[in-house]
Design a protein around this motif. Structure first.
Motif, mmCIF file in Angstrom:
data_model
loop_
_atom_site.group_PDB
_atom_site.id
_atom_site.type_symbol
_atom_site.label_atom_id
_atom_site.label_comp_id
_atom_site.label_asym_id
_atom_site.label_seq_id
_atom_site.Cartn_x
_atom_site.Cartn_y
_atom_site.Cartn_z
ATOM 1 N N TYR A 240 -8.955 -2.622 11.958
ATOM 2 C CA TYR A 240 -8.417 -3.050 10.661
ATOM 3 C C TYR A 240 -9.497 -3.217 9.587
ATOM 4 O O TYR A 240 -9.240 -3.837 8.562
ATOM 5 C CB TYR A 240 -7.657 -4.370 10.823
ATOM 6 N N HIS A 241 -10.672 -2.699 9.820
ATOM 7 C CA HIS A 241 -11.701 -2.799 8.785
ATOM 8 C C HIS A 241 -11.242 -2.039 7.544
ATOM 9 O O HIS A 241 -10.794 -0.886 7.628
ATOM 10 C CB HIS A 241 -13.022 -2.227 9.293
ATOM 11 N N PRO A 242 -11.297 -2.652 6.380
ATOM 12 C CA PRO A 242 -10.782 -2.004 5.157
ATOM 13 C C PRO A 242 -11.425 -0.660 4.864
ATOM 14 O O PRO A 242 -10.815 0.185 4.201
ATOM 15 C CB PRO A 242 -11.116 -3.028 4.061
ATOM 16 N N ASP A 243 -12.632 -0.435 5.349
ATOM 17 C CA ASP A 243 -13.315 0.828 5.069
ATOM 18 C C ASP A 243 -12.775 1.987 5.896
ATOM 19 O O ASP A 243 -12.981 3.155 5.535
ATOM 20 C CB ASP A 243 -14.811 0.690 5.325
ATOM 21 N N SER A 245 -9.455 1.668 7.802
ATOM 22 C CA SER A 245 -8.011 1.583 7.999
ATOM 23 C C SER A 245 -7.273 1.957 6.715
ATOM 24 O O SER A 245 -7.675 1.577 5.608
ATOM 25 C CB SER A 245 -7.622 0.166 8.432
ATOM 26 N N GLN A 249 -2.209 -3.561 4.326
ATOM 27 C CA GLN A 249 -2.519 -4.968 4.583
ATOM 28 C C GLN A 249 -3.814 -5.132 5.380
ATOM 29 O O GLN A 249 -4.081 -6.209 5.912
ATOM 30 C CB GLN A 249 -1.368 -5.634 5.342
ATOM 31 N N ALA A 250 -4.607 -4.077 5.434
ATOM 32 C CA ALA A 250 -5.808 -4.101 6.278
ATOM 33 C C ALA A 250 -6.755 -5.233 5.886
ATOM 34 O O ALA A 250 -7.295 -5.924 6.746
ATOM 35 C CB ALA A 250 -6.525 -2.752 6.192
ATOM 36 N N THR A 251 -6.951 -5.447 4.577
ATOM 37 C CA THR A 251 -7.893 -6.480 4.133
ATOM 38 C C THR A 251 -7.443 -7.857 4.582
ATOM 39 O O THR A 251 -8.234 -8.650 5.124
ATOM 40 C CB THR A 251 -8.034 -6.437 2.608
ATOM 41 N N GLU A 252 -6.141 -8.154 4.390
ATOM 42 C CA GLU A 252 -5.634 -9.472 4.778
ATOM 43 C C GLU A 252 -5.663 -9.651 6.293
ATOM 44 O O GLU A 252 -6.018 -10.723 6.804
ATOM 45 C CB GLU A 252 -4.211 -9.644 4.247
ATOM 46 N N PHE A 254 -7.674 -8.112 8.364
ATOM 47 C CA PHE A 254 -9.076 -8.206 8.753
ATOM 48 C C PHE A 254 -9.597 -9.624 8.535
ATOM 49 O O PHE A 254 -10.324 -10.174 9.379
ATOM 50 C CB PHE A 254 -9.898 -7.199 7.949
ATOM 51 N N GLN A 255 -9.222 -10.240 7.403
ATOM 52 C CA GLN A 255 -9.648 -11.616 7.134
ATOM 53 C C GLN A 255 -9.035 -12.585 8.135
ATOM 54 O O GLN A 255 -9.709 -13.501 8.622
ATOM 55 C CB GLN A 255 -9.255 -12.005 5.706
#
Length: 279
Positions: A240-243, A245, A249-252, A254-255
């Motif tokens: 799910y790393h934003p770079d 994926s 919703q990857a950023t959320e 991932f957090q």
């Protein structure tokens, strides 16, 4: 004359083809029979154990039952030799029959002969087997990739469903479980003291609930050790790393995964084990 030579080569090819098919069939039947005998002996040894040895050992050296050790030995050796023989017979069958069939087509249909020497047809057969082996490996590789893709998709869906139902996050009361569709609302934590890492632990029941919820986010058992937790986190973080994926919703996610991993610190792992050890 060409027609006569063509029919002659075709006849020879057909006769040899039938002969090889006969021998291949006979050897295949014998291999199957000896494999059945082998399974019987293995079953007796496995389930009979010492009784098999006690009752059959005297018979092995008896002149009347001297065929038993021969049969046992043959049941283990012949299947191996038989399978190799089948492979070699198929090689000869292809090489010989293709040679004569090609000759027949040359005289009857005017087609160009593929090879002048019979051995070259054998080399073509080996290349054919190698190509089939590579194709089988490629199919197996694709099937494995598809299986992994389905597993990752199911895992991704599980995490997303958990995220939609509620998740972990930092709120006014510190780290805790917050209800909502990917957002963090009112804190569900109960009153309690401020623990290390700035997280509000709350009461004992609240901590246990938060800990088990964090484990669900990472997809591990609450009894997992720190190494299992770290491996699960790395897998999810990579997924799910934003770079990398393309999930919106990857950023959320991932957090949230990172927050759950932070909560599952060595100290909290030890605390959870102490609290649940006698429960």
């Amino acid at each position: 004359m060409n027609k006569l030579l063509g029919q002659g080569n075709k006849l020879v090819g057909m006769v040899l083809d039938y002969i090889f098919e006969f021998f291949i069939g006979v050897v295949s039947i014998l291999v199957g029979l000896f494999e059945s005998v082998q399974r019987v002996f293995l079953s007796l040894l496995m389930f009979g154990g010492c009784l098999f040895v006690i009752f059959f050992y005297p018979l092995l050296f008896s002149s009347r039952y001297g065929w038993i050790p021969i049969l046992m030995l043959a049941s283990f050796i012949f299947p191996l030799l038989g399978k190799k023989s089948i492979s070699y017979l198929k090689y000869l069958q292809y090489m010989v029959t293709e040679y004569f069939y090609d000759k027949a087509d040359f005289y009857l249909l005017g087609r160009k002969v593929s090879y002048d020497k019979m051995g070259d047809y054998g080399q073509r057969y080996k290349r054919k087997l190698e190509r089939e082996r590579r194709e089988a490996q490629e199919r197996a590789w694709r099937a494995e990739q598809e299986r992994r893709r389905q597993q990752e998709e199911a895992f991704r869906q599980q995490v997303e469903d958990m995220f939609r139902q509620g998740g972990f996050g930092w709120g006014p009361g510190g780290f805790g479980y917050y209800q909502g569709q990917g957002t963090y609302g009112s804190s569900q934590t109960s009153q309690g003291g401020q623990g290390p890492y700035g997280a509000s632990w709350g009461g004992q029941d609240s901590f246990i609930s938060q800990y088990e919820r964090a484990c669900k986010v990472l997809g591990v058992s609450p009894q997992a050790d720190k190494y299992e937790i770290k491996l699960a986190y790395r897998k999810l973080a990579k997924l799910y790393h934003p770079d990398v994926s393309d999930d919106p919703q990857a950023t959320e996610l991932f957090q949230e995964i990172g927050q759950a991993y932070d909560f599952l610190s060595d100290e909290n792992i030890d605390r959870y084990q102490r609290l649940t050890k006698n429960s």
